[in-house]
Write a protein that holds these residues in place. Structure first.
Motif, PDB file in Angstrom:
ATOM      1  N   GLY A 193       0.802  -1.213   0.000  1.00 53.67           N
ATOM      2  CA  GLY A 193       0.000   0.000   0.000  1.00 53.67           C
ATOM      3  C   GLY A 193       0.837   1.266   0.000  1.00 53.67           C
ATOM      4  O   GLY A 193       0.489   2.251  -0.659  1.00 53.67           O
ATOM      5  N   GLN A 194       1.971   1.241   0.701  1.00 53.14           N
ATOM      6  CA  GLN A 194       2.795   2.434   0.802  1.00 53.14           C
ATOM      7  C   GLN A 194       3.537   2.765  -0.494  1.00 53.14           C
ATOM      8  O   GLN A 194       3.955   3.905  -0.706  1.00 53.14           O
ATOM      9  N   VAL A 195       3.720   1.776  -1.375  1.00 53.31           N
ATOM     10  CA  VAL A 195       4.449   2.040  -2.623  1.00 53.31           C
ATOM     11  C   VAL A 195       3.534   2.069  -3.841  1.00 53.31           C
ATOM     12  O   VAL A 195       4.004   2.089  -4.978  1.00 53.31           O
ATOM     13  N   GLY A 196       2.205   2.074  -3.615  1.00 54.83           N
ATOM     14  CA  GLY A 196       1.303   2.325  -4.726  1.00 54.83           C
ATOM     15  C   GLY A 196       0.629   1.131  -5.357  1.00 54.83           C
ATOM     16  O   GLY A 196      -0.014   1.278  -6.420  1.00 54.83           O
ATOM     17  N   PHE A 197       0.729  -0.080  -4.754  1.00 54.62           N
ATOM     18  CA  PHE A 197       0.014  -1.237  -5.280  1.00 54.62           C
ATOM     19  C   PHE A 197      -1.357  -1.318  -4.626  1.00 54.62           C
ATOM     20  O   PHE A 197      -1.489  -1.084  -3.421  1.00 54.62           O
ATOM     21  N   ARG A 198      -2.350  -1.651  -5.425  1.00 58.21           N
ATOM     22  CA  ARG A 198      -3.730  -1.679  -4.906  1.00 58.21           C
ATOM     23  C   ARG A 198      -3.965  -2.831  -3.942  1.00 58.21           C
ATOM     24  O   ARG A 198      -4.815  -2.738  -3.061  1.00 58.21           O
ATOM     25  N   ASP A 199      -3.261  -3.939  -4.112  1.00 58.76           N
ATOM     26  CA  ASP A 199      -3.444  -5.072  -3.202  1.00 58.76           C
ATOM     27  C   ASP A 199      -2.145  -5.853  -3.098  1.00 58.76           C
ATOM     28  O   ASP A 199      -1.248  -5.751  -3.950  1.00 58.76           O
ATOM     29  N   ALA A 200      -2.055  -6.662  -2.053  1.00 58.13           N
ATOM     30  CA  ALA A 200      -0.822  -7.400  -1.768  1.00 58.13           C
ATOM     31  C   ALA A 200      -0.529  -8.460  -2.820  1.00 58.13           C
ATOM     32  O   ALA A 200       0.640  -8.701  -3.153  1.00 58.13           O
ATOM     33  N   SER A 201      -1.574  -9.102  -3.347  1.00 60.32           N
ATOM     34  CA  SER A 201      -1.348 -10.178  -4.312  1.00 60.32           C
ATOM     35  C   SER A 201      -0.683  -9.651  -5.589  1.00 60.32           C
ATOM     36  O   SER A 201       0.205 -10.295  -6.154  1.00 60.32           O
ATOM     37  N   HIS A 202      -1.130  -8.473  -6.051  1.00 64.63           N
ATOM     38  CA  HIS A 202      -0.522  -7.860  -7.234  1.00 64.63           C
ATOM     39  C   HIS A 202       0.938  -7.497  -6.945  1.00 64.63           C
ATOM     40  O   HIS A 202       1.828  -7.688  -7.795  1.00 64.63           O
ATOM     41  N   PHE A 203       1.186  -6.987  -5.765  1.00 64.23           N
ATOM     42  CA  PHE A 203       2.545  -6.623  -5.375  1.00 64.23           C
ATOM     43  C   PHE A 203       3.443  -7.854  -5.346  1.00 64.23           C
ATOM     44  O   PHE A 203       4.549  -7.843  -5.903  1.00 64.23           O
ATOM     45  N   VAL A 204       2.991  -8.925  -4.721  1.00 59.84           N
ATOM     46  CA  VAL A 204       3.794 -10.142  -4.611  1.00 59.84           C
ATOM     47  C   VAL A 204       4.069 -10.727  -5.992  1.00 59.84           C
ATOM     48  O   VAL A 204       5.200 -11.136  -6.295  1.00 59.84           O
ATOM     49  N   ALA A 205       3.050 -10.771  -6.852  1.00 52.96           N
ATOM     50  CA  ALA A 205       3.227 -11.327  -8.191  1.00 52.96           C
ATOM     51  C   ALA A 205       4.208 -10.494  -9.006  1.00 52.96           C
ATOM     52  O   ALA A 205       5.064 -11.041  -9.721  1.00 52.96           O
ATOM     53  N   THR A 206       4.099  -9.178  -8.900  1.00 53.58           N
ATOM     54  CA  THR A 206       5.006  -8.293  -9.643  1.00 53.58           C
ATOM     55  C   THR A 206       6.422  -8.411  -9.110  1.00 53.58           C
ATOM     56  O   THR A 206       7.384  -8.466  -9.881  1.00 53.58           O
ATOM     57  N   PHE A 207       6.566  -8.462  -7.810  1.00 50.29           N
ATOM     58  CA  PHE A 207       7.884  -8.577  -7.187  1.00 50.29           C
ATOM     59  C   PHE A 207       8.554  -9.879  -7.621  1.00 50.29           C
ATOM     60  O   PHE A 207       9.743  -9.890  -7.979  1.00 50.29           O
ATOM     61  N   ARG A 208       7.797 -10.980  -7.592  1.00 50.45           N
ATOM     62  CA  ARG A 208       8.358 -12.274  -7.977  1.00 50.45           C
ATOM     63  C   ARG A 208       8.781 -12.262  -9.442  1.00 50.45           C
ATOM     64  O   ARG A 208       9.849 -12.793  -9.798  1.00 50.45           O
ATOM     65  N   LYS A 209       7.968 -11.657 -10.297  1.00 50.82           N
ATOM     66  CA  LYS A 209       8.286 -11.614 -11.727  1.00 50.82           C
ATOM     67  C   LYS A 209       9.555 -10.808 -11.991  1.00 50.82           C
ATOM     68  O   LYS A 209      10.396 -11.210 -12.808  1.00 50.82           O
ATOM     69  N   MET A 210       9.702  -9.674 -11.317  1.00 51.65           N
ATOM     70  CA  MET A 210      10.828  -8.783 -11.588  1.00 51.65           C
ATOM     71  C   MET A 210      12.096  -9.177 -10.844  1.00 51.65           C
ATOM     72  O   MET A 210      13.200  -8.971 -11.343  1.00 51.65           O
ATOM     73  N   GLU A 211      11.953  -9.742  -9.639  1.00 51.11           N
ATOM     74  CA  GLU A 211      13.115 -10.027  -8.799  1.00 51.11           C
ATOM     75  C   GLU A 211      13.472 -11.500  -8.715  1.00 51.11           C
ATOM     76  O   GLU A 211      14.540 -11.846  -8.213  1.00 51.11           O
ATOM     77  N   GLY A 212      12.584 -12.370  -9.182  1.00 51.87           N
ATOM     78  CA  GLY A 212      12.860 -13.801  -9.137  1.00 51.87           C
ATOM     79  C   GLY A 212      12.674 -14.422  -7.770  1.00 51.87           C
ATOM     80  O   GLY A 212      13.133 -15.540  -7.519  1.00 51.87           O
ATOM     81  N   MET A 213      12.012 -13.706  -6.862  1.00 54.67           N
ATOM     82  CA  MET A 213      11.743 -14.207  -5.522  1.00 54.67           C
ATOM     83  C   MET A 213      10.573 -13.430  -4.929  1.00 54.67           C
ATOM     84  O   MET A 213      10.210 -12.365  -5.443  1.00 54.67           O
ATOM     85  N   THR A 214       9.982 -13.933  -3.873  1.00 55.01           N
ATOM     86  CA  THR A 214       8.889 -13.234  -3.210  1.00 55.01           C
ATOM     87  C   THR A 214       9.447 -12.143  -2.312  1.00 55.01           C
ATOM     88  O   THR A 214      10.640 -12.164  -1.954  1.00 55.01           O
ATOM     89  N   PRO A 215       8.608 -11.192  -1.893  1.00 51.59           N
ATOM     90  CA  PRO A 215       9.070 -10.180  -0.941  1.00 51.59           C
ATOM     91  C   PRO A 215       9.620 -10.785   0.355  1.00 51.59           C
ATOM     92  O   PRO A 215      10.618 -10.299   0.892  1.00 51.59           O
ATOM     93  N   GLN A 216       8.969 -11.846   0.855  1.00 55.93           N
ATOM     94  CA  GLN A 216       9.443 -12.472   2.085  1.00 55.93           C
ATOM     95  C   GLN A 216      10.810 -13.111   1.891  1.00 55.93           C
ATOM     96  O   GLN A 216      11.680 -13.026   2.768  1.00 55.93           O
ATOM     97  N   GLN A 217      11.032 -13.721   0.730  1.00 55.78           N
ATOM     98  CA  GLN A 217      12.345 -14.315   0.452  1.00 55.78           C
ATOM     99  C   GLN A 217      13.411 -13.234   0.349  1.00 55.78           C
ATOM    100  O   GLN A 217      14.531 -13.403   0.812  1.00 55.78           O
ATOM    101  N   PHE A 218      13.048 -12.098  -0.263  1.00 56.90           N
ATOM    102  CA  PHE A 218      13.976 -10.976  -0.368  1.00 56.90           C
ATOM    103  C   PHE A 218      14.357 -10.477   1.015  1.00 56.90           C
ATOM    104  O   PHE A 218      15.517 -10.180   1.303  1.00 56.90           O
ATOM    105  N   ARG A 219      13.360 -10.373   1.879  1.00 61.96           N
ATOM    106  CA  ARG A 219      13.594  -9.831   3.218  1.00 61.96           C
ATOM    107  C   ARG A 219      14.573 -10.682   4.006  1.00 61.96           C
ATOM    108  O   ARG A 219      15.385 -10.166   4.791  1.00 61.96           O
ATOM    109  N   THR A 220      14.544 -12.006   3.797  1.00 58.86           N
ATOM    110  CA  THR A 220      15.449 -12.886   4.535  1.00 58.86           C
ATOM    111  C   THR A 220      16.916 -12.659   4.144  1.00 58.86           C
ATOM    112  O   THR A 220      17.824 -13.053   4.884  1.00 58.86           O
ATOM    113  N   LEU A 221      17.147 -12.066   2.994  1.00 58.43           N
ATOM    114  CA  LEU A 221      18.517 -11.790   2.556  1.00 58.43           C
ATOM    115  C   LEU A 221      19.160 -10.682   3.375  1.00 58.43           C
ATOM    116  O   LEU A 221      20.382 -10.542   3.410  1.00 58.43           O
ATOM    117  N   TYR A 222      18.327  -9.873   4.025  1.00 59.33           N
ATOM    118  CA  TYR A 222      18.820  -8.722   4.759  1.00 59.33           C
ATOM    119  C   TYR A 222      18.479  -8.787   6.226  1.00 59.33           C
ATOM    120  O   TYR A 222      18.705  -7.873   6.975  1.00 59.33           O
TER     121      TYR A 222
END
Length: 275
Positions: free
Chosen positions: A246-275
């Motif tokens: 919501g804070q970065v302009g996506f209307r819902d979490a599912s769209h955000f997760v799908a877009t993140f996975r497509k562009m980054e090759g991982m889910t937001p939660q997987q990305f977060r574990t890297l840091y």
């Protein structure tokens, strides 16, 4: 008396660098040159003062101040002075990564370039000639870094034909980039809103973005939102995915997760574990 020719050989061709500068020089009285077999490395020549004629690829161009030619290895060419004192600056370079670097920058073809007086591209070469000395850079690393900087300046400020330079393209769309920075968190903004900033059509907007950044305006907005999402997720590990979306302009979490996975090759939660 000022020397007629300053020439420095900075690296040998067997030096294990991905991108190396073989030589750089300033010639205060450029002589006639004819290379039917070309030069074995990449070759840059620009006019500092005066004027010359440069022949390559079956054509002839005039080399006046604020112009230069970049040639790949083995490109037949010839040039001669059209003034009593034609002053030139030249750079020769190579390396295992040279072709890939030039290709990624769109500089891999034999081309004539011109640029605005006073640009960083204009002064960089002469400034480097004034400080270059092989005994100060035995590894060749400094020269390699300076060579890459020169190539990026050529990409940014150099123009071929009547096309604007990359820096001019980016300046043209800078109001839209500012608009995105201020409004990326609003999910309702679209291409029409961005085009309205410049009072142009959506089609023209996308053309400008493709020319300057290589992507459409909407693709750039999505990339911006994902960058901001990464900043949020790495600064606050407890922030829920839905809240991040919501804070970065996506209307819902599912769209955000799908877009993140497509562009980054991982889910937001997987990305977060890297840091």
């Amino acid at each position: 008396m000022e020397p007629v020719h300053k020439r420095y050989f900075l690296s040998h061709r067997e030096q294990p660098l991905p991108l190396y500068m073989e030589s750089i020089g300033w010639n205060g009285g450029q002589e006639e040159v004819d290379r039917p077999e070309g030069y074995p490395l990449y070759h840059w020549l620009q006019t500092v003062k005066g004027e010359g004629r440069f022949q390559f690829g079956g054509a002839e161009v005039q080399l006046i101040p604020h112009t230069g030619v970049l040639l790949p290895p083995g490109e037949p060419h010839a040039y001669l002075s059209m003034a009593s004192h034609w002053q030139t600056l030249y750079i020769t370079f190579g390396g295992p990564a040279a072709g890939a670097v030039l290709s990624s920058l769109g500089l891999n073809r034999a081309s004539w370039y011109h640029w605005d007086a006073g640009s960083l591209l204009e002064s960089f070469g002469m400034e480097f000639v004034d400080i270059a000395a092989p005994d100060r850079d035995l590894s060749g690393l400094d020269a390699s870094a300076d060579l890459y900087k020169f190539l990026t300046l050529l990409k940014k400020h150099g123009r071929t034909g009547s096309l604007p330079s990359l820096s001019e393209h980016v300046e043209r769309i800078s109001p839209v980039l500012d608009f995105m920075q201020k409004n990326y968190s609003r999910p309702e903004i679209g291409l029409e809103d961005m085009a309205a900033v410049l009072n142009i059509s959506v089609r023209h907007l996308n053309t400008l973005f493709k020319q300057s950044l290589g992507v459409t305006a909407y693709a750039y907005l999505i990339a911006l939102r994902l960058r901001k999402a990464k900043e949020l997720m790495t600064s606050d590990a407890s922030l829920p995915v839905k809240e991040t979306a919501g804070q970065v302009g996506f209307r819902d979490a599912s769209h955000f997760v799908a877009t993140f996975r497509k562009m980054e090759g991982m889910t937001p939660q997987q990305f977060r574990t890297l840091y």
